[in-house]
Motif scaffolding. Structure first.
Motif, PDB file in Angstrom:
ATOM      1  N   MET A 144      50.224 108.361 -12.221  1.00  0.00           N
ATOM      2  CA  MET A 144      49.121 108.964 -12.894  1.00  0.00           C
ATOM      3  C   MET A 144      47.854 108.412 -12.259  1.00  0.00           C
ATOM      4  O   MET A 144      47.735 107.217 -12.028  1.00  0.00           O
ATOM      5  N   SER A 145      46.921 109.285 -11.976  1.00  0.00           N
ATOM      6  CA  SER A 145      45.628 108.840 -11.473  1.00  0.00           C
ATOM      7  C   SER A 145      44.560 109.218 -12.488  1.00  0.00           C
ATOM      8  O   SER A 145      44.749 110.105 -13.308  1.00  0.00           O
ATOM      9  N   GLY A 146      43.458 108.524 -12.424  1.00  0.00           N
ATOM     10  CA  GLY A 146      42.383 108.806 -13.362  1.00  0.00           C
ATOM     11  C   GLY A 146      41.199 107.896 -13.123  1.00  0.00           C
ATOM     12  O   GLY A 146      41.168 107.140 -12.156  1.00  0.00           O
ATOM     13  N   THR A 147      40.271 107.960 -14.037  1.00  0.00           N
ATOM     14  CA  THR A 147      39.089 107.115 -13.934  1.00  0.00           C
ATOM     15  C   THR A 147      39.453 105.681 -14.318  1.00  0.00           C
ATOM     16  O   THR A 147      40.488 105.434 -14.945  1.00  0.00           O
ATOM     17  N   SER A 148      38.592 104.767 -13.965  1.00  0.00           N
ATOM     18  CA  SER A 148      38.818 103.362 -14.333  1.00  0.00           C
ATOM     19  C   SER A 148      38.969 103.210 -15.845  1.00  0.00           C
ATOM     20  O   SER A 148      39.800 102.444 -16.317  1.00  0.00           O
ATOM     21  N   ARG A 149      38.172 103.960 -16.590  1.00  0.00           N
ATOM     22  CA  ARG A 149      38.231 103.878 -18.051  1.00  0.00           C
ATOM     23  C   ARG A 149      39.574 104.381 -18.585  1.00  0.00           C
ATOM     24  O   ARG A 149      40.173 103.771 -19.482  1.00  0.00           O
ATOM     25  N   GLU A 150      40.050 105.509 -18.067  1.00  0.00           N
ATOM     26  CA  GLU A 150      41.343 106.058 -18.514  1.00  0.00           C
ATOM     27  C   GLU A 150      42.482 105.097 -18.189  1.00  0.00           C
ATOM     28  O   GLU A 150      43.374 104.884 -19.001  1.00  0.00           O
ATOM     29  N   LEU A 151      42.453 104.535 -17.004  1.00  0.00           N
ATOM     30  CA  LEU A 151      43.533 103.634 -16.594  1.00  0.00           C
ATOM     31  C   LEU A 151      43.461 102.290 -17.310  1.00  0.00           C
ATOM     32  O   LEU A 151      44.490 101.653 -17.529  1.00  0.00           O
ATOM     33  N   ALA A 152      42.246 101.881 -17.698  1.00  0.00           N
ATOM     34  CA  ALA A 152      42.103 100.628 -18.437  1.00  0.00           C
ATOM     35  C   ALA A 152      42.864 100.702 -19.759  1.00  0.00           C
ATOM     36  O   ALA A 152      43.478  99.718 -20.188  1.00  0.00           O
ATOM     37  N   ALA A 153      42.842 101.860 -20.407  1.00  0.00           N
ATOM     38  CA  ALA A 153      43.573 102.023 -21.672  1.00  0.00           C
ATOM     39  C   ALA A 153      45.082 101.884 -21.450  1.00  0.00           C
ATOM     40  O   ALA A 153      45.779 101.242 -22.245  1.00  0.00           O
ATOM     41  N   LEU A 154      45.593 102.469 -20.378  1.00  0.00           N
ATOM     42  CA  LEU A 154      47.024 102.341 -20.068  1.00  0.00           C
ATOM     43  C   LEU A 154      47.388 100.898 -19.728  1.00  0.00           C
ATOM     44  O   LEU A 154      48.434 100.395 -20.139  1.00  0.00           O
ATOM     45  N   GLU A 155      46.521 100.251 -18.990  1.00  0.00           N
ATOM     46  CA  GLU A 155      46.783  98.865 -18.611  1.00  0.00           C
ATOM     47  C   GLU A 155      46.775  97.946 -19.841  1.00  0.00           C
ATOM     48  O   GLU A 155      47.620  97.067 -19.966  1.00  0.00           O
ATOM     49  N   ARG A 156      45.844  98.169 -20.763  1.00  0.00           N
ATOM     50  CA  ARG A 156      45.820  97.391 -22.007  1.00  0.00           C
ATOM     51  C   ARG A 156      47.105  97.610 -22.807  1.00  0.00           C
ATOM     52  O   ARG A 156      47.663  96.677 -23.380  1.00  0.00           O
ATOM     53  N   ALA A 157      47.590  98.841 -22.836  1.00  0.00           N
ATOM     54  CA  ALA A 157      48.836  99.139 -23.551  1.00  0.00           C
ATOM     55  C   ALA A 157      50.016  98.415 -22.910  1.00  0.00           C
ATOM     56  O   ALA A 157      50.870  97.857 -23.607  1.00  0.00           O
ATOM     57  N   ALA A 158      50.075  98.402 -21.587  1.00  0.00           N
ATOM     58  CA  ALA A 158      51.160  97.704 -20.884  1.00  0.00           C
ATOM     59  C   ALA A 158      51.105  96.205 -21.178  1.00  0.00           C
ATOM     60  O   ALA A 158      52.141  95.571 -21.434  1.00  0.00           O
ATOM     61  N   LYS A 159      49.917  95.629 -21.165  1.00  0.00           N
ATOM     62  CA  LYS A 159      49.760  94.205 -21.487  1.00  0.00           C
ATOM     63  C   LYS A 159      50.230  93.923 -22.913  1.00  0.00           C
ATOM     64  O   LYS A 159      50.893  92.911 -23.167  1.00  0.00           O
TER      65      LYS A 159
END
Length: 121
Positions: free
Chosen positions: A1-16
């Motif tokens: 999945m690609s996206g903006t830094s903001r969109e990916l930050a939400a996914l990264e927070r969920a993974a953490k």
């Protein structure tokens, strides 16, 4: 999945959060035992988060991957971010078919391919 830094930050927070909250979970019944543990994947990409799920007989020792006797199912899930791309890598196997070292190898190859793909864009 690609996206903006903001969109990916939400996914990264969920993974953490998944790794933080599920890194030491054990469920045991009279017939079976399941564990979820943090999967040490190392410093891959710009962020990497992993968990491992193991299921086996109630008497199984599921902690060490080196001794997989009594294990019925093994699943590794890794979320990796490289730049503005996030991938989910899932590696699974049944009794006698699972090699946990392949998860790290596949993750390293995925990071290399993502870096190559993002450089060509």
């Amino acid at each position: 999945m690609s996206g903006t830094s903001r969109e990916l930050a939400a996914l990264e927070r969920a993974a953490k959060a998944v790794v933080r909250h599920c890194r030491k979970t054990t469920i045991k019944t009279s017939a079976s035992r399941e564990i979820i543990r943090k999967l040490s994947i190392g410093g891959l990409g710009d962020g990497a988060y992993g968990i491992k799920f193991r299921s086996g007989l109630a008497s199984s020792k599921l902690e060490p991957d080196a001794d997989m006797s009594g294990m019925m199912v093994a699943i590794d899930i890794v979320i990796i971010r490289v730049g503005n791309v996030v991938i989910a890598l899932e590696h699974d196997g049944n009794v006698g078919e699972f090699d946990p070292t392949l998860t790290r190898t596949a993750a390293q190859l995925a990071v290399a391919r993502l870096r190559e793909a993002t450089q060509n864009d």
